[in-house]
Design a protein around this motif. Structure first.
Motif, short mmCIF file in Angstrom:
data_model
loop_
_atom_site.label_atom_id
_atom_site.label_comp_id
_atom_site.label_asym_id
_atom_site.label_seq_id
_atom_site.Cartn_x
_atom_site.Cartn_y
_atom_site.Cartn_z
N SER A 73 0.84 -1.20 0.00
CA SER A 73 0.00 0.00 0.00
C SER A 73 0.87 1.25 0.00
O SER A 73 1.97 1.25 0.57
CB SER A 73 -0.88 0.03 1.25
N THR A 129 0.59 -9.07 3.80
CA THR A 129 0.11 -9.39 2.45
C THR A 129 1.28 -9.81 1.56
O THR A 129 2.38 -9.27 1.66
CB THR A 129 -0.60 -8.18 1.79
N GLY A 166 -8.09 0.29 -0.08
CA GLY A 166 -8.25 -0.99 -0.75
C GLY A 166 -8.48 -2.15 0.21
O GLY A 166 -9.31 -3.03 -0.05
N THR A 218 -2.38 5.55 -0.42
CA THR A 218 -2.02 6.76 -1.14
C THR A 218 -3.04 7.86 -0.83
O THR A 218 -2.68 8.91 -0.31
CB THR A 218 -2.01 6.48 -2.65
N GLY A 219 -4.31 7.62 -1.12
CA GLY A 219 -5.33 8.63 -0.89
C GLY A 219 -5.89 8.57 0.52
O GLY A 219 -6.21 9.59 1.11
N1 LIG Z 1 2.47 -7.86 -1.31
C1 LIG Z 1 1.65 -7.40 -2.25
N2 LIG Z 1 1.82 -7.72 -3.55
C2 LIG Z 1 1.00 -7.26 -4.50
N3 LIG Z 1 -0.06 -6.46 -4.24
C3 LIG Z 1 -0.27 -6.10 -2.98
C4 LIG Z 1 0.55 -6.55 -1.91
N4 LIG Z 1 0.10 -6.00 -0.76
C5 LIG Z 1 -0.97 -5.25 -1.09
N5 LIG Z 1 -1.21 -5.31 -2.40
C6 LIG Z 1 -2.25 -4.63 -3.16
O1 LIG Z 1 -1.87 -3.27 -3.27
C7 LIG Z 1 -3.04 -2.46 -3.30
C8 LIG Z 1 -2.91 -1.43 -2.22
O2 LIG Z 1 -4.11 -0.77 -2.11
P1 LIG Z 1 -4.44 0.21 -0.93
O3 LIG Z 1 -5.76 0.82 -1.19
O4 LIG Z 1 -4.21 -0.43 0.38
O5 LIG Z 1 -3.31 1.31 -1.11
P2 LIG Z 1 -3.27 2.50 -2.12
O6 LIG Z 1 -3.94 2.14 -3.40
O7 LIG Z 1 -1.85 2.94 -2.14
O8 LIG Z 1 -4.08 3.62 -1.31
P3 LIG Z 1 -5.53 4.30 -1.47
O9 LIG Z 1 -6.49 3.27 -1.95
O10 LIG Z 1 -5.84 4.78 -0.10
O11 LIG Z 1 -5.31 5.42 -2.44
C9 LIG Z 1 -4.22 -3.38 -3.07
O12 LIG Z 1 -4.78 -3.70 -4.32
C10 LIG Z 1 -3.59 -4.61 -2.43
O13 LIG Z 1 -4.32 -5.78 -2.66
#
Ligand SMILES: Nc1ncnc2c1ncn2[C@@H]1O[C@H](COP(=O)(O)OP(=O)(O)OP(=O)(O)O)[C@@H](O)[C@H]1O
Length: 481
Positions: A137, A171, A204, A234-235
């Motif tokens: 994330s 994760t 997410g 991120t958001g």
């Molecule tokens: N080890 C990993 N390998 C691949 N994908 C991952 C892993 N850990 C998390 N993810 C994926 O990365 C994404 C992170 O999404 P998350 O919403 O938490 O963060 P973001 O997109 O940076 O923030 P936001 O949604 O608040 O803008 C999710 O789709 C999650 O399933």
């Protein structure tokens, strides 16, 4: 300490067994307050004061098995990350005090029934307390925040080894949280087990949990899990809109002092050819199907046009390293295409279902720049997309406007950073809705991408999407203050 030293001292007490004089200035009218102390009982104008800002305090806790006047102040200190975007910006600290100012105790002591402490000691079969660290994330800070903040904090609060008290999950793929929900949280919730989940992720993670909890029928004994979110995406729209980011403790103060509140959700239903795009849009996945329609649920936003396009285009490993700036970088590319053309006018028919109405009403415009329905007030820190929205109020609001030049669209949306002033512009439609329907009229698949809480779904040519509010009741709680 400046002029404050001339004001009456609040109390005399101790820090780490040494006599001190306290001074407490409460946070007021948007101003951060301070808990200050000076060594000794009689401070002079030259006395050096130590401080903790109130926005760094997690909680004030009665010290275990000690006298009635002994309290631990749990707080965070800022860390020097040296530009390392994966390093935690804060670390957990404690201050052993005696007789701290009553007002600090009043302001920061966790409430009896609602706090983390009570949730941790709930009886029930098996472990019901989980921590999920979403390693990818945001800029990848969650692992270090776990080490520097959450782990020592939970160890302190539970007075126990974390691995024995909590089920830990790191994760390893984008399906880890959904898989875990399917195999652990959903069966246990259906068996009536109350579960608390501490989630170090962006929006997410919560959305994955909610969607998977909705993927199978619930039993009569279904017990909704509660989720405390530490904003490491991120958001972080959910955290920014529900008060979790009001202080500098990265959600730790809400985790311990907040209480469970229903997470409102909308449901998006699509024409049969809609597919989820994953792996930087290199792969397609089927969505969950309900009555032969692909569906998914969201807690934050459903969009088409500029917003969906920039979320989709910036969801790559390359862009992710820039944090929230990735949205602005992608926005520039969408608003000022490199061939010098105007931003794309998105073609399609929009209809809305207004609250308490049964009739879909068309919006009188076939080309659009921005179409966004949201349940939250902020899509990222400072980006006040829906100023009428209140924390977790469950109201879906639509914001839309038609094609305009890149400069005009940029100027308009920049006003969202000025406390949501963009909605005052007469070119912007902004209203509460119960539903939104889009019938896409685009040949190029690129313009048929929609965003549901950061996930990108591509609809087939001639396809449609229908969003309806009110799908989340009784499903999952968010810990909020
Ligand atoms: N080890 C990993 N390998 C691949 N994908 C991952 C892993 N850990 C998390 N993810 C994926 O990365 C994404 C992170 O999404 P998350 O919403 O938490 O963060 P973001 O997109 O940076 O923030 P936001 O949604 O608040 O803008 C999710 O789709 C999650 O399933």
């Amino acid at each position: 300490m400046g002029t404050n030293t001339s004001q009456p001292m609040d109390a005399q007490g101790e820090v780490d067994g040494r006599p001190v004089t306290w001074f407490y200035q409460r946070a007021e009218q948007g101003q951060v307050g301070r808990l200050s102390w000076a060594e000794g009982r009689v401070p002079s104008p030259n006395t050096e004061w130590s401080h903790i800002s109130t926005d760094h305090i997690i909680a004030v806790f009665p010290a275990r098995s000690q006298g009635a006047s002994q309290y631990q102040v749990l707080y965070v200190s800022d860390s020097d990350t040296n530009g390392d975007t994966k390093a935690s910006p804060i670390a957990f600290r404690t201050l052993a005090t005696s007789n701290p100012p009553q007002q600090v105790i009043h302001d920061f002591q966790p409430p009896g029934q609602a706090c983390l402490y009570t949730r941790m000691s709930q009886p029930g079969p098996g472990s019901n307390f989980h921590v999920i660290v979403s390693t990818a994330s945001g800029t990848g800070q969650a692992v270090d925040v776990w080490k520097q903040l959450v782990r020592p904090f939970l160890e302190f609060v539970s007075a126990d080894n974390v691995e024995q008290k909590f089920e830990m999950h790191f994760t390893t793929s984008e399906t880890t949280i959904s898989d875990l929900t399917r195999s652990v949280f959903l069966p246990r919730a259906n068996a009536g087990v109350s579960q608390s989940i501490v989630l170090l992720s962006g929006d997410g993670g919560l959305v994955d949990i909610a969607n998977t909890l909705l993927s199978e029928p619930h039993t009569q004994t279904y017990q909704k899990p509660n989720v405390a979110i530490l904003p490491l995406g991120t958001g972080n729209a959910m955290a920014n809109s529900s008060g979790v980011t009001k202080d500098k403790t990265l959600g730790a103060s809400t985790l311990i002092r907040g209480s469970p509140k229903d997470v409102p959700l909308f449901r998006a239903r699509f024409s049969p050819g809609a597919r989820l795009l994953v792996n930087e849009a290199r792969e397609e996945r089927e969505l969950t199907s309900h009555s032969n329609s692909p569906i998914c649920h969201g807690a934050v936003v459903c969009s088409w046009g500029l917003h969906a396009g920039l979320v989709a285009d910036s969801d790559t490993a390359h862009y992710r390293q820039f944090g929230a700036e990735r949205f602005q970088m992608a926005a520039k590319e969408a608003l000022y295409p490199s061939d010098g053309s105007l931003p794309h006018p998105y073609r399609g028919k929009l209809s809305v279902l207004r609250p308490a109405s049964n009739t879909w009403q068309p919006i009188d415009r076939m080309e659009h720049a921005y179409v966004l329905a949201t349940l939250v007030s902020h899509l990222e820190a400072g980006f006040h997309i829906s100023p009428a929205s209140k924390p977790l109020d469950g109201k879906l609001r639509l914001l839309h406007f038609g094609p305009m030049s890149g400069e005009e669209a940029m100027a308009l949306m920049t006003r969202a950073y000025q406390d949501g002033k963009h909605v005052d512009d007469p070119r912007v439609g902004y209203e509460e809705i119960a539903g939104l329907r889009i019938e896409f009229d685009e040949e190029d698949a690129r313009w048929r991408r929609v965003c549901v809480d950061g996930k990108i779904i591509r609809v087939e040519q001639g396809g449609w999407m229908e969003v309806k509010n009110g799908a989340g009741e009784g499903l999952v709680d968010l810990i909020a203050m």
